[in-house]
Write a protein that holds these residues in place. Structure first.
Motif, mmCIF file in Angstrom:
data_model
loop_
_atom_site.group_PDB
_atom_site.id
_atom_site.type_symbol
_atom_site.label_atom_id
_atom_site.label_comp_id
_atom_site.label_asym_id
_atom_site.label_seq_id
_atom_site.Cartn_x
_atom_site.Cartn_y
_atom_site.Cartn_z
ATOM 1 N N VAL A 1 0.825 -1.217 0.000
ATOM 2 C CA VAL A 1 0.000 0.000 0.000
ATOM 3 C C VAL A 1 0.854 1.260 0.000
ATOM 4 O O VAL A 1 0.346 2.353 -0.247
ATOM 5 C CB VAL A 1 -0.965 0.016 1.214
ATOM 6 C CG1 VAL A 1 -1.892 -1.190 1.192
ATOM 7 C CG2 VAL A 1 -0.211 0.097 2.524
ATOM 8 N N THR A 2 2.161 1.120 0.274
ATOM 9 C CA THR A 2 3.050 2.282 0.221
ATOM 10 C C THR A 2 3.194 2.749 -1.225
ATOM 11 O O THR A 2 3.345 1.939 -2.145
ATOM 12 C CB THR A 2 4.434 1.929 0.792
ATOM 13 O OG1 THR A 2 4.271 1.339 2.086
ATOM 14 C CG2 THR A 2 5.303 3.164 0.917
ATOM 15 N N GLN A 3 3.166 4.043 -1.426
ATOM 16 C CA GLN A 3 3.196 4.621 -2.766
ATOM 17 C C GLN A 3 4.631 4.732 -3.300
ATOM 18 O O GLN A 3 5.586 4.865 -2.523
ATOM 19 C CB GLN A 3 2.552 6.010 -2.753
ATOM 20 C CG GLN A 3 1.115 6.018 -2.270
ATOM 21 C CD GLN A 3 0.193 5.223 -3.187
ATOM 22 O OE1 GLN A 3 0.205 5.407 -4.403
ATOM 23 N NE2 GLN A 3 -0.605 4.337 -2.604
ATOM 24 N N PRO A 4 4.791 4.711 -4.639
ATOM 25 C CA PRO A 4 6.139 4.832 -5.217
ATOM 26 C C PRO A 4 6.844 6.128 -4.860
ATOM 27 O O PRO A 4 8.077 6.193 -4.900
ATOM 28 C CB PRO A 4 5.885 4.729 -6.725
ATOM 29 C CG PRO A 4 4.589 3.994 -6.856
ATOM 30 C CD PRO A 4 3.772 4.417 -5.672
ATOM 31 N N TRP A 5 6.077 7.181 -4.517
ATOM 32 C CA TRP A 5 6.710 8.450 -4.180
ATOM 33 C C TRP A 5 7.105 8.541 -2.697
ATOM 34 O O TRP A 5 7.721 9.524 -2.270
ATOM 35 C CB TRP A 5 5.803 9.619 -4.546
ATOM 36 C CG TRP A 5 4.345 9.451 -4.211
ATOM 37 C CD1 TRP A 5 3.364 8.995 -5.045
ATOM 38 C CD2 TRP A 5 3.710 9.746 -2.958
ATOM 39 N NE1 TRP A 5 2.145 8.984 -4.394
ATOM 40 C CE2 TRP A 5 2.326 9.447 -3.114
ATOM 41 C CE3 TRP A 5 4.149 10.241 -1.738
ATOM 42 C CZ2 TRP A 5 1.406 9.616 -2.086
ATOM 43 C CZ3 TRP A 5 3.234 10.416 -0.703
ATOM 44 C CH2 TRP A 5 1.880 10.102 -0.883
ATOM 45 N N GLU A 6 6.766 7.538 -1.911
ATOM 46 C CA GLU A 6 7.256 7.481 -0.532
ATOM 47 C C GLU A 6 8.625 6.813 -0.531
ATOM 48 O O GLU A 6 8.874 5.889 -1.303
ATOM 49 C CB GLU A 6 6.275 6.713 0.346
ATOM 50 C CG GLU A 6 4.915 7.423 0.476
ATOM 51 C CD GLU A 6 3.935 6.658 1.348
ATOM 52 O OE1 GLU A 6 4.117 6.678 2.583
ATOM 53 O OE2 GLU A 6 2.998 6.038 0.800
ATOM 54 N N TYR A 7 9.515 7.261 0.337
ATOM 55 C CA TYR A 7 10.896 6.796 0.243
ATOM 56 C C TYR A 7 11.576 6.777 1.604
ATOM 57 O O TYR A 7 11.108 7.371 2.589
ATOM 58 C CB TYR A 7 11.685 7.695 -0.709
ATOM 59 C CG TYR A 7 11.866 9.116 -0.216
ATOM 60 C CD1 TYR A 7 12.988 9.466 0.522
ATOM 61 C CD2 TYR A 7 10.917 10.107 -0.493
ATOM 62 C CE1 TYR A 7 13.162 10.770 0.980
ATOM 63 C CE2 TYR A 7 11.077 11.402 -0.049
ATOM 64 C CZ TYR A 7 12.204 11.733 0.688
ATOM 65 O OH TYR A 7 12.367 13.021 1.149
#
Length: 725
Positions: A301-307
């Protein structure tokens, strides 16, 4: 004369003589029958001691090569496991490479007393040891060559590890207070250093499209091979087995050493970077919502823009000098820096039994600087028929942290079973990283190992006086908030009796220490500092070692105080957690072709005191009834060099809340592997293929002490080839 060569090389009489010739010639590369003849005519070797590339000071491997025969026990130093009055296991580099374990957490997957509470695709490794948390919260609890403050804070990669040791149970009296207060055990990383000459290159692949390589070099120099250097570097980059997740990780490690007649010194440096896009995160359950069925481990569920970007660097210098044959002085100094910049939600909240999640990402910047120092003296002497090994040691650990922790700007809704992509939410930023805390831990310890009757009876006694000083500052502001200055004395005692050569009975009493909590702002006594928490362990067991096959059986009880907020909103040391356990381990060779490693741990956890009376008698968060691990390796008789391995890992039901209304079901995972060792153009070459979670089981892997839980790993393929050049 002692000559060290890599333990896994093929040995022939002419090769042994050639190795001796190379030593005498100062790294001459000429080998063959002529060189062998010249060597034998020049020198008569009294003894050849064959070691791995780890060099002096690393306990040799036990039969089968998966675990070592000894480990470091804090102030007691390196100790043979059969003579240790504690439960300790040391996993070898060979075992770690054969499992293709990238981190210390993954390397401990077959330890029956250890469970990971973060997934392999998360930027943070945390564990439970004997039912108590390790490396949760502020992290930094991995020891490096026996001391805190040098190893990377969040994940310890296996590239630079010669041994990964687990000392089980509270151990502040022997190792000092863990920086984050863990009392279930200590994980110590023994760094690689030069023993024999080695040039090894490894290339690897992991699903879905993650490629990497490692270079491992070791050399010894000097007329007597007294100088050594070991250099390890690796890079891994690409997509992982989890949806829309990428990771890039790099390591550089250098070890230098000097081994003189009386003076010895070691210097280590480690640089590590770990960068994730869409890192896997643990989950938190909303109150009153039952834990839903685990989704496919690939779902994210973590988005690609989270890092998450984490950079570590650390170094350690160790020295020791023999004043006499029986008296040695020693000292060390080291430190590390960790820099963190990340943007994600600490724990998305599951809001319904249908898997709906709510996520509010926050920007988090952290800087941690640590320094560590120790010095002491070791002496051996006799009083009558009793031999003594006495150690006095003084240690100091300093830590300073600064942090930027902004509020969430927005949130998004997703689903465990059908994650959705959402537009990027720009983070809020404070723009500075104010001081958050500083702490100083000092300790003075003394220990004596008394032995008699040719080490048939060994009594270990000791104590440590520990002082904890800390200052806390307002988050995101940096102004002084509270101070802490407390001291405590923790003793330990252990007894080993060996009535027969292959059997050891042992028992111990040991205490652990962690800083007391500070009453939160919501308490009526806000800001009050509690006294240090003292955890206590009683343990008794038996160890067996017969013809290359070993095992142990231990019974233990650990109690630990807990700070709680009462219904009247007063914060005090009103809670207590107790874990009783029965721990069985096995290792070594059943036959020359069959090796086993694993065991079982039965746990009985209970909240014996609690501010909420209704919780008394409940099972603590994250403590299952049973943990079972069994790994086996079989050298197939039909094809020389081909080895099949398999491992079964089982964990019982776990609760994620103190009220015991929300639970994770039990789970079982199967790992499979194949290894083929051969020669290519005269170079030793090993091909490895492993499948983690071969059946692609869907499961919740483990719960952390603050009520979060993590998704189990999906089926993951790992392939590698290593060649000794």
């Amino acid at each position: 004369m002692v000559a060290s060569v890599p333990h896994d090389r093929v040995r022939r009489p002419e090769a042994t003589a050639c190795a001796a010739a190379a030593i005498l010639a100062g790294f001459s590369l000429a080998c063959g029958p002529a060189a062998a003849q010249q060597a034998t005519s020049q020198v008569q070797l009294d003894e050849i001691v064959v070691e791995g590339a780890g060099g002096k000071g690393v306990a040799p491997a036990y039969a089968g090569g998966q675990v070592a025969t000894g480990a470091r026990l804090g102030v007691l130093g390196d100790t043979d496991t059969g003579k240790a009055p504690f439960s300790v296991t040391s996993y070898t580099e060979q075992f770690v490479r054969d499992r293709q374990a990238r981190t210390a957490s993954e390397a401990l997957a077959l330890d029956p007393s250890v469970r990971a509470t973060q997934g392999t695709n998360a930027p943070f490794d945390s564990l439970y040891i004997r039912g108590f948390p390790f490396n949760e919260g502020t992290s930094g609890e991995f020891a490096f060559d026996g001391v805190y403050g040098v190893a990377p804070s969040f994940r310890v990669f296996s590239d630079y590890a010669e041994r990964i040791e687990v000392l089980k149970g509270p151990s502040a009296a022997m190792t000092g207070v863990a920086p984050n207060g863990g009392i279930g055990g200590v994980v110590n990383v023994v760094p690689k250093r030069a023993g024999g000459d080695l040039t090894r290159y490894t290339v690897n692949y992991g699903s879905n499209a993650r490629f990497g390589g490692q270079l491992d070099l070791a050399r010894r120099f000097g007329a007597n091979r007294e100088w050594g250097v070991r250099f390890v570097t690796s890079l891994n980059d690409g997509r992982t087995a989890v949806d829309h997740q990428k990771e890039q990780a790099g390591v550089g490690a250098l070890a230098l050493d000097y081994q003189g007649e009386r003076f010895r010194a070691w210097a280590y440096g480690v640089v590590q970077t770990d960068r994730f896009n869409a890192p896997s995160r643990p989950f938190f359950m909303a109150a009153g919502v039952p834990v839903p069925k685990a989704p496919d481990g690939r779902r994210n569920v973590t988005q690609p823009w989270e890092y998450s970007d984490v950079d570590d660097r650390g170094g350690l210098l160790r020295m020791e000098y023999d004043l006499t044959d029986r008296v040695t002085v020693f000292g060390s100094a080291g430190g590390s820096h960790t820099g963190v910049e990340r943007y994600f939600a600490s724990a998305p909240t599951v809001t319904s039994a249908f898997g709906t999640t709510s996520t509010a990402p926050q920007f988090y910047g952290l800087g941690v600087d640590r320094q560590t120092y120790e010095g002491g003296i070791r002496a051996k002497f006799e009083t009558g028929f009793i031999r003594h090994a006495v150690t006095l040691q003084l240690s100091r650990y300093v830590e300073e942290t600064s942090r930027e922790f902004a509020a969430a700007r927005g949130s998004y809704v997703s689903n465990l079973y059908n994650p959705v992509g959402v537009p990027a939410i720009a983070p809020l930023r404070i723009g500075s990283r104010p001081r958050l805390s500083d702490s100083t831990l000092t300790g003075l310890s003394a220990a004596d190992v008394l032995s008699a009757l040719d080490d048939r009876i060994l009594l270990t006694v000791g104590l440590r006086r520990q002082t904890i000083k800390a200052h806390n500052y307002l988050s995101n502001v940096g102004t002084f908030a509270s101070a802490y200055d407390k001291s405590a004395t923790t003793p330990f005692a252990g007894l080993v009796v060996k009535p027969w050569e292959h059997v050891s009975f042992y028992g111990n009493y040991v205490e652990g220490l962690s800083r007391g909590d500070i009453a939160p702002a919501t308490a009526t006594n806000a800001g009050e500092i509690l006294a240090p928490y003292v955890a206590k362990q009683i343990e008794a067991g038996v160890k067996l070692d017969v013809n290359g096959f070993g095992g142990s059986l231990a019974a233990f009880q650990i109690t630990r105080p807990v700070g709680e907020l009462s219904p009247a909103r007063r914060f005090s040391e009103s809670g207590e957690q107790r874990v009783r356990g029965l721990e069985f381990t096995t290792f070594g060779q059943v036959t020359p072709q069959l090796r086993l490693l694993g065991g079982a741990t039965l746990l009985d956890g209970e909240l014996t005191r609690a501010a909420a009376a209704a919780n008394i008698g409940h099972t603590p968060i994250g403590v299952p009834r049973v943990q079972l691990n069994l790994g086996a390796e079989w050298d197939l008789p039909w094809i020389k060099g081909l080895t099949l391995n398999a491992a079964v890992i089982h964990t019982g039901k776990q609760f994620v809340d103190a009220a015991n209304t929300q639970s994770l079901p039990d789970w079982t995972r199967l790992d499979l592997g194949l290894r083929y060792a051969t020669d290519i153009a005269g170079r030793k070459t090993t091909f490895r293929a492993n499948v983690v979670n071969a059946t692609d089981a869907k499961y919740w892997a483990g719960a952390a002490s603050f009520g979060t839980f993590t998704l189990g790993a999906p089926r993951t393929y790992l392939v590698s080839m290593s060649m000794d050049l």
